[in-house]
Design an enzyme around this catalytic site. Structure first.
Site, PDB file in Angstrom:
ATOM      1  N   LYS A  45       0.900  -1.226   0.080  1.00 32.91           N
ATOM      2  CA  LYS A  45      -0.003   0.224   0.146  1.00 32.91           C
ATOM      3  C   LYS A  45       0.844   1.268  -0.093  1.00 32.91           C
ATOM      4  O   LYS A  45       0.243   2.393  -0.280  1.00 32.91           O
ATOM      5  CB  LYS A  45      -0.955   0.092   1.280  1.00 32.91           C
ATOM      6  CG  LYS A  45      -1.701  -1.227   1.632  1.00 32.91           C
ATOM      7  CD  LYS A  45      -2.335  -1.187   2.950  1.00 32.91           C
ATOM      8  CE  LYS A  45      -2.937  -2.609   3.436  1.00 32.91           C
ATOM      9  NZ  LYS A  45      -3.316  -2.567   4.708  1.00 32.91           N
ATOM     10  N   GLU A 101       7.338   2.235  -6.575  1.00 39.73           N
ATOM     11  CA  GLU A 101       7.604   1.826  -5.395  1.00 39.73           C
ATOM     12  C   GLU A 101       7.682   2.820  -4.166  1.00 39.73           C
ATOM     13  O   GLU A 101       8.179   4.000  -4.751  1.00 39.73           O
ATOM     14  CB  GLU A 101       8.730   0.719  -5.143  1.00 39.73           C
ATOM     15  CG  GLU A 101       9.052   0.274  -3.651  1.00 39.73           C
ATOM     16  CD  GLU A 101       8.024  -0.786  -3.011  1.00 39.73           C
ATOM     17  OE1 GLU A 101       7.023  -0.068  -2.737  1.00 39.73           O
ATOM     18  OE2 GLU A 101       8.277  -1.821  -2.515  1.00 39.73           O
ATOM     19  N   ASP A 102       7.439   2.785  -2.913  1.00 39.57           N
ATOM     20  CA  ASP A 102       7.553   3.718  -1.942  1.00 39.57           C
ATOM     21  C   ASP A 102       8.973   4.066  -1.605  1.00 39.57           C
ATOM     22  O   ASP A 102       9.634   5.071  -1.609  1.00 39.57           O
ATOM     23  CB  ASP A 102       6.671   3.650  -0.616  1.00 39.57           C
ATOM     24  CG  ASP A 102       6.834   2.283  -0.028  1.00 39.57           C
ATOM     25  OD1 ASP A 102       7.687   1.386  -0.610  1.00 39.57           O
ATOM     26  OD2 ASP A 102       6.371   1.882   1.031  1.00 39.57           O
ATOM     27  N   ASP A 105      14.551  -0.327   0.156  1.00 41.31           N
ATOM     28  CA  ASP A 105      15.434  -0.450   1.485  1.00 41.31           C
ATOM     29  C   ASP A 105      16.486  -1.646   1.306  1.00 41.31           C
ATOM     30  O   ASP A 105      17.754  -1.352   0.849  1.00 41.31           O
ATOM     31  CB  ASP A 105      14.473  -0.777   2.767  1.00 41.31           C
ATOM     32  CG  ASP A 105      15.146  -0.770   4.057  1.00 41.31           C
ATOM     33  OD1 ASP A 105      16.174   0.068   4.469  1.00 41.31           O
ATOM     34  OD2 ASP A 105      14.433  -1.427   4.844  1.00 41.31           O
ATOM     35  N   PHE A 154      13.945   5.000  10.302  1.00 45.43           N
ATOM     36  CA  PHE A 154      12.589   4.633   9.815  1.00 45.43           C
ATOM     37  C   PHE A 154      11.780   6.094   9.439  1.00 45.43           C
ATOM     38  O   PHE A 154      11.241   6.584  10.382  1.00 45.43           O
ATOM     39  CB  PHE A 154      11.889   3.786  10.750  1.00 45.43           C
ATOM     40  CG  PHE A 154      10.898   2.879  10.349  1.00 45.43           C
ATOM     41  CD1 PHE A 154      11.278   1.806   9.512  1.00 45.43           C
ATOM     42  CD2 PHE A 154       9.587   3.206  10.521  1.00 45.43           C
ATOM     43  CE1 PHE A 154      10.272   1.001   9.075  1.00 45.43           C
ATOM     44  CE2 PHE A 154       8.620   2.386   9.495  1.00 45.43           C
ATOM     45  CZ  PHE A 154       9.090   1.132   8.916  1.00 45.43           C
ATOM     46  N   ASP A 161       4.234   3.603   6.142  1.00 47.42           N
ATOM     47  CA  ASP A 161       3.486   3.234   7.504  1.00 47.42           C
ATOM     48  C   ASP A 161       4.733   2.819   8.615  1.00 47.42           C
ATOM     49  O   ASP A 161       5.687   2.301   8.091  1.00 47.42           O
ATOM     50  CB  ASP A 161       2.779   2.119   7.254  1.00 47.42           C
ATOM     51  CG  ASP A 161       3.106   0.861   6.887  1.00 47.42           C
ATOM     52  OD1 ASP A 161       4.157   0.683   6.175  1.00 47.42           O
ATOM     53  OD2 ASP A 161       2.785   0.043   7.766  1.00 47.42           O
TER      54      ASP A 161
HETATM   55  P1  IMP Z   1      12.818  -4.152   0.995  1.00 47.38           P
HETATM   56  O1  IMP Z   1      12.505  -5.371   0.619  1.00 47.38           O
HETATM   57  O2  IMP Z   1      13.956  -3.854   2.505  1.00 47.38           O
HETATM   58  O3  IMP Z   1      13.459  -3.117   0.260  1.00 47.38           O
HETATM   59  O4  IMP Z   1      11.831  -3.202   1.657  1.00 47.38           O
HETATM   60  C1  IMP Z   1      11.037  -2.334   1.065  1.00 47.38           C
HETATM   61  C2  IMP Z   1       9.715  -2.125   1.764  1.00 47.38           C
HETATM   62  O5  IMP Z   1       9.790  -2.029   3.143  1.00 47.38           O
HETATM   63  C3  IMP Z   1       9.123  -0.818   1.264  1.00 47.38           C
HETATM   64  O6  IMP Z   1       8.009  -1.077   0.316  1.00 47.38           O
HETATM   65  C4  IMP Z   1       8.348  -0.337   2.591  1.00 47.38           C
HETATM   66  O7  IMP Z   1       7.148  -0.978   2.795  1.00 47.38           O
HETATM   67  C5  IMP Z   1       9.117  -0.995   3.989  1.00 47.38           C
HETATM   68  N1  IMP Z   1      10.021  -0.134   4.464  1.00 47.38           N
HETATM   69  C6  IMP Z   1      11.576   0.059   4.198  1.00 47.38           C
HETATM   70  N2  IMP Z   1      11.902   1.213   4.826  1.00 47.38           N
HETATM   71  C7  IMP Z   1      10.915   1.822   5.310  1.00 47.38           C
HETATM   72  C8  IMP Z   1      10.804   2.923   6.344  1.00 47.38           C
HETATM   73  O8  IMP Z   1      11.685   3.678   6.338  1.00 47.38           O
HETATM   74  N3  IMP Z   1       9.552   3.279   6.215  1.00 47.38           N
HETATM   75  C9  IMP Z   1       8.459   2.600   6.000  1.00 47.38           C
HETATM   76  N4  IMP Z   1       8.398   1.629   5.386  1.00 47.38           N
HETATM   77  C10 IMP Z   1       9.513   1.014   4.836  1.00 47.38           C
HETATM   78 MG    MG Z   2       5.589  -1.142   0.976  1.00 50.28          MG
END
Ligand code: IMP
Ligand code: MG
Length: 183
Positions: A45, A101-102, A105, A154, A161
């Site tokens: 979301k 994508e938001d 990470d 974060f 969220d």
């Molecule tokens: P990844 O697989 O570690 O790249 O995770 C990506 C997902 O983790 C994003 O789509 C977010 O939903 C969540 N995420 C990673 N860092 C943050 C943050 O700082 N705040 C909120 N959501 C995060």
């Molecule tokens: Mg996400």
């Protein structure tokens, strides 16, 4: 709003700054996808606010779709594999797919998603992320379009969220660590 504000350490991007970032990305995408068959896919979301602003900044004809995958649950660390919670409606064949994508990470979510989607034969596949935390990268993923790099903290708001809250903040802020360390 005032309740949520108590959990915010500092504001990283104001609504106006976010607007400028998204306008720049929209202009860039509109240039690059001229004459192509653009499909914007929003990963639910977290990217809904970004997606709704970005698509209005894209001046080309395009289609949109949505996909939901599980990544973090209510914790702040990535689990590893990605599960499809809601799949696309559109067949990707012939589309120039741009994943919206938001935040990128560890990269684990998008790495797995790229594998799933690339075998469906889109004409091309690229990633557009609003935020990037390059220090935290574990998987080999790079964003083709990135709004801004953010520090290893974060962040919440503008769709992002913590435990499903704060998505409706119109700005992006750093969440106070004691909010997630309590739980
Ligand atoms: P990844 O697989 O570690 O790249 O995770 C990506 C997902 O983790 C994003 O789509 C977010 O939903 C969540 N995420 C990673 N860092 C943050 C943050 O700082 N705040 C909120 N959501 C995060
Ligand atoms: Mg996400």
């Amino acid at each position: 709003m005032s309740d949520m504000m108590q959990d915010i350490e500092s504001v990283l991007f104001s609504a106006q700054e976010l607007d400028a970032i998204v306008a720049r990305l929209g202009a860039q995408i509109s240039r690059d996808y001229e004459g192509k068959n653009l499909l914007l896919v929003s990963i639910l979301k977290g990217s809904i606010v970004f997606m709704s602003e970005l698509m209005r900044r894209v001046t080309l004809p395009c289609e949109i779709d949505f996909m939901a995958v599980s990544s973090y649950g209510s914790s702040t660390e990535s689990k590893g594999k990605v599960k499809i919670l809601k799949d696309l409606d559109i067949n990707l064949e012939g589309f120039d797919l741009l994943i919206v994508e938001d935040i990128l990470d560890s990269g684990v979510t998008l790495f797995n998603l790229m594998e799933i989607l690339s075998v469906r034969n889109p004409k091309s596949i690229r990633i557009c992320t609003l935020f990037d935390k390059p220090e935290r990268r574990k998987a080999d993923v790079k964003a083709d379009y990135s709004g801004a790099q953010v520090p290893d903290a974060f962040i919440v708001g503008y769709g992002l969220d913590y435990a499903e809250k704060y998505r409706n903040l119109p700005f992006v802020g750093i969440l106070k660590p004691e909010v997630y360390e309590q739980k």
